[in-house]
Write a protein that holds these residues in place. Structure first.
Motif, PDB file in Angstrom:
ATOM      1  N   ARG A  51      11.916  10.302  13.543  1.00  0.00           N
ATOM      2  CA  ARG A  51      10.884  11.566  12.228  1.00  0.00           C
ATOM      3  C   ARG A  51      10.126  11.143  10.845  1.00  0.00           C
ATOM      4  NH1 ARG A  51      16.537  11.908  13.432  1.00  0.00           N
ATOM      5  NH2 ARG A  51      17.167  12.032  10.669  1.00  0.00           N
ATOM      6  N   GLU A  52       9.874  11.867  10.802  1.00  0.00           N
ATOM      7  CA  GLU A  52       9.435  11.519   9.181  1.00  0.00           C
ATOM      8  C   GLU A  52      10.715  10.959   8.281  1.00  0.00           C
ATOM      9  OE1 GLU A  52       7.142  14.431   5.141  1.00  0.00           O
ATOM     10  OE2 GLU A  52       7.688  15.181   7.294  1.00  0.00           O
ATOM     11  N   ASN A  53       9.910  10.186   7.200  1.00  0.00           N
ATOM     12  CA  ASN A  53      10.718   9.548   6.212  1.00  0.00           C
ATOM     13  C   ASN A  53      11.647   8.719   7.171  1.00  0.00           C
ATOM     14  OD1 ASN A  53       9.547  10.813   4.193  1.00  0.00           O
ATOM     15  ND2 ASN A  53      10.580  12.898   4.056  1.00  0.00           N
ATOM     16  N   GLU A  89       0.817  -0.762   0.607  1.00  0.00           N
ATOM     17  CA  GLU A  89       0.093  -0.228  -0.004  1.00  0.00           C
ATOM     18  C   GLU A  89       0.557   1.079  -0.340  1.00  0.00           C
ATOM     19  OE1 GLU A  89      -4.399   0.044   1.830  1.00  0.00           O
ATOM     20  OE2 GLU A  89      -2.950  -1.017   3.345  1.00  0.00           O
ATOM     21  N   TYR A  90       0.485   1.850  -0.903  1.00  0.00           N
ATOM     22  CA  TYR A  90       1.176   2.864  -0.952  1.00  0.00           C
ATOM     23  C   TYR A  90       0.263   5.136  -0.207  1.00  0.00           C
ATOM     24  CZ  TYR A  90       3.662   7.448  -3.170  1.00  0.00           C
ATOM     25  OH  TYR A  90       4.005   8.764  -3.701  1.00  0.00           O
ATOM     26  N   ASN A  91       1.337   5.802   0.754  1.00  0.00           N
ATOM     27  CA  ASN A  91       0.522   6.880   1.387  1.00  0.00           C
ATOM     28  C   ASN A  91      -1.020   5.814   2.532  1.00  0.00           C
ATOM     29  OD1 ASN A  91       2.180   8.437   0.726  1.00  0.00           O
ATOM     30  ND2 ASN A  91       1.046   9.419  -1.223  1.00  0.00           N
ATOM     31  N   ARG A  92      -0.646   5.704   2.464  1.00  0.00           N
ATOM     32  CA  ARG A  92      -1.550   4.528   3.444  1.00  0.00           C
ATOM     33  C   ARG A  92      -1.720   5.195   5.175  1.00  0.00           C
ATOM     34  NH1 ARG A  92      -6.245   0.542   4.042  1.00  0.00           N
ATOM     35  NH2 ARG A  92      -6.020   0.916   6.404  1.00  0.00           N
ATOM     36  N   LEU A 127       8.032   2.781   5.607  1.00  0.00           N
ATOM     37  CA  LEU A 127       8.006   4.170   4.666  1.00  0.00           C
ATOM     38  C   LEU A 127       7.408   4.627   5.915  1.00  0.00           C
ATOM     39  CD1 LEU A 127      10.193   6.297   3.744  1.00  0.00           C
ATOM     40  CD2 LEU A 127       8.715   6.927   1.676  1.00  0.00           C
ATOM     41  N   PHE A 128       7.557   5.034   6.821  1.00  0.00           N
ATOM     42  CA  PHE A 128       6.916   5.989   7.955  1.00  0.00           C
ATOM     43  C   PHE A 128       7.205   7.501   7.070  1.00  0.00           C
ATOM     44  CE2 PHE A 128       8.131   3.172  11.196  1.00  0.00           C
ATOM     45  CZ  PHE A 128       7.399   2.213  11.005  1.00  0.00           C
ATOM     46  N   ALA A 166       1.262   5.503  15.806  1.00  0.00           N
ATOM     47  CA  ALA A 166       1.135   6.964  15.681  1.00  0.00           C
ATOM     48  C   ALA A 166       1.641   7.560  17.006  1.00  0.00           C
ATOM     49  CB  ALA A 166       0.376   7.130  14.725  1.00  0.00           C
ATOM     50  N   VAL A 167       2.557   8.248  16.039  1.00  0.00           N
ATOM     51  CA  VAL A 167       2.297   9.730  17.531  1.00  0.00           C
ATOM     52  C   VAL A 167       1.309  10.343  17.576  1.00  0.00           C
ATOM     53  CG1 VAL A 167       3.954  11.987  18.444  1.00  0.00           C
ATOM     54  CG2 VAL A 167       5.155   9.946  17.274  1.00  0.00           C
ATOM     55  N   ARG A 168       0.856  10.514  16.116  1.00  0.00           N
ATOM     56  CA  ARG A 168      -0.131  11.925  15.975  1.00  0.00           C
ATOM     57  C   ARG A 168      -1.249  10.691  14.855  1.00  0.00           C
ATOM     58  NH1 ARG A 168      -2.818  15.651  13.592  1.00  0.00           N
ATOM     59  NH2 ARG A 168      -4.950  16.090  14.816  1.00  0.00           N
ATOM     60  N   ARG A 169      -0.614  11.636  13.745  1.00  0.00           N
ATOM     61  CA  ARG A 169      -1.343  10.827  12.213  1.00  0.00           C
ATOM     62  C   ARG A 169      -0.692   9.991  12.158  1.00  0.00           C
ATOM     63  NH1 ARG A 169      -0.337  13.832   6.831  1.00  0.00           N
ATOM     64  NH2 ARG A 169      -2.563  13.100   5.458  1.00  0.00           N
ATOM     65  N   PHE A 170      -1.711   9.122  11.140  1.00  0.00           N
ATOM     66  CA  PHE A 170      -0.457   6.635  11.132  1.00  0.00           C
ATOM     67  C   PHE A 170      -0.372   6.911   9.773  1.00  0.00           C
ATOM     68  CE2 PHE A 170       0.062   2.665  12.458  1.00  0.00           C
ATOM     69  CZ  PHE A 170      -0.214   2.585  10.800  1.00  0.00           C
ATOM     70  N   TYR A 171       0.706   7.763   8.878  1.00  0.00           N
ATOM     71  CA  TYR A 171       0.565   7.372   7.897  1.00  0.00           C
ATOM     72  C   TYR A 171       1.770   7.061   6.695  1.00  0.00           C
ATOM     73  CZ  TYR A 171       0.475  10.698   3.050  1.00  0.00           C
ATOM     74  OH  TYR A 171       1.306  10.533   1.843  1.00  0.00           O
ATOM     75  N   ASN A 172       1.798   6.065   6.425  1.00  0.00           N
ATOM     76  CA  ASN A 172       2.776   5.464   6.058  1.00  0.00           C
ATOM     77  C   ASN A 172       2.523   4.886   4.122  1.00  0.00           C
ATOM     78  OD1 ASN A 172       2.669   2.360   7.177  1.00  0.00           O
ATOM     79  ND2 ASN A 172       0.839   3.276   6.321  1.00  0.00           N
TER      80      ASN A 172
END
Length: 215
Positions: free
Chosen positions: A73-75, A32-35, A56-57, A90-96
């Protein structure tokens, strides 16, 4: 009388069969891309997912490893090997973005990648590109899908490996240039009446202008 010698077909076939068995394909199980999940979501698999998992977070994440908690950190990236606990929140937003895959060969060993630890590649946009392409292939019904997936994953790991090795290459190059710049500095101090223009400086240290300014 001319005699034709028999071709050792059996040996040729055996050799071809051995080389074929040594070749290991990467099999894409899911991708999955940008989940995005709900905020503060947690993934916890005590015994792993049964396959390799590369992540990839795209937002800060709490990752629980053997040596304790790491807040990324990001990335940030991590490559989980089969059987390793997967625990992150997730620290807050869950995006990976992520890929689950199988292989008889550990890509971390082949491409000298960190495994089961957090790391930061230099070019996360390249990783995103390959994961997006892998997602397209995963849902496609095009011919040679498996070969395309294997090639894309090979390029992904190769890109990460080169990205991680670049700082060491730059450090080695800087170490080689240091004595030259020291000599140049002493030469300029002892011959301060000379015209030390950029072209002359570049010739002294054997660099192009763009390389000289980068130093």
């Amino acid at each position: 009388m001319w005699r034709q010698w028999p071709v050792p077909c059996v040996n040729i076939l055996k050799t071809a069969d051995v080389s074929h068995r040594k070749f290991s394909m990467y099999t894409l199980n899911f991708c999955e891309y940008n989940r995005s999940n709900q905020d503060y979501d947690t993934i916890y698999r005590p015994s792993g997912s049964g396959d390799y998992l590369f992540l990839l977070f795209k937002a800060p994440m709490k990752v629980y490893l053997e040596d304790g908690l790491t807040v990324t950190r990001e990335n940030a990236c991590i490559l989980y090997t089969p059987g390793t606990q997967q625990h992150y929140q997730a620290v807050r937003r869950f995006y990976n973005s992520y890929i689950h895959f199988s292989s008889d060969e550990n890509p971390a060993l082949k491409f000298r990648l960190p495994q089961d630890v957090v790391f930061y590649p230099d070019h996360p946009s390249e990783i995103e590109y390959y994961i997006s392409r892998l997602q397209q292939e995963y849902f496609s019904l095009l011919p040679f899908r498996g070969e395309s997936v294997h090639s894309l994953m090979t390029l992904l790991f190769l890109s990460i490996s080169r990205s991680l090795s670049q700082p060491a290459v730059r450090e080695e190059a800087s170490a080689d240039l240091y004595p030259l710049f020291q000599d140049l500095r002493l030469r300029m101090l002892s011959e301060c009446q000379e015209d030390w223009n950029t072209e002359r400086l570049c010739r002294f240290v054997n660099l192009e202008k763009s390389q000289f300014y980068a130093c």
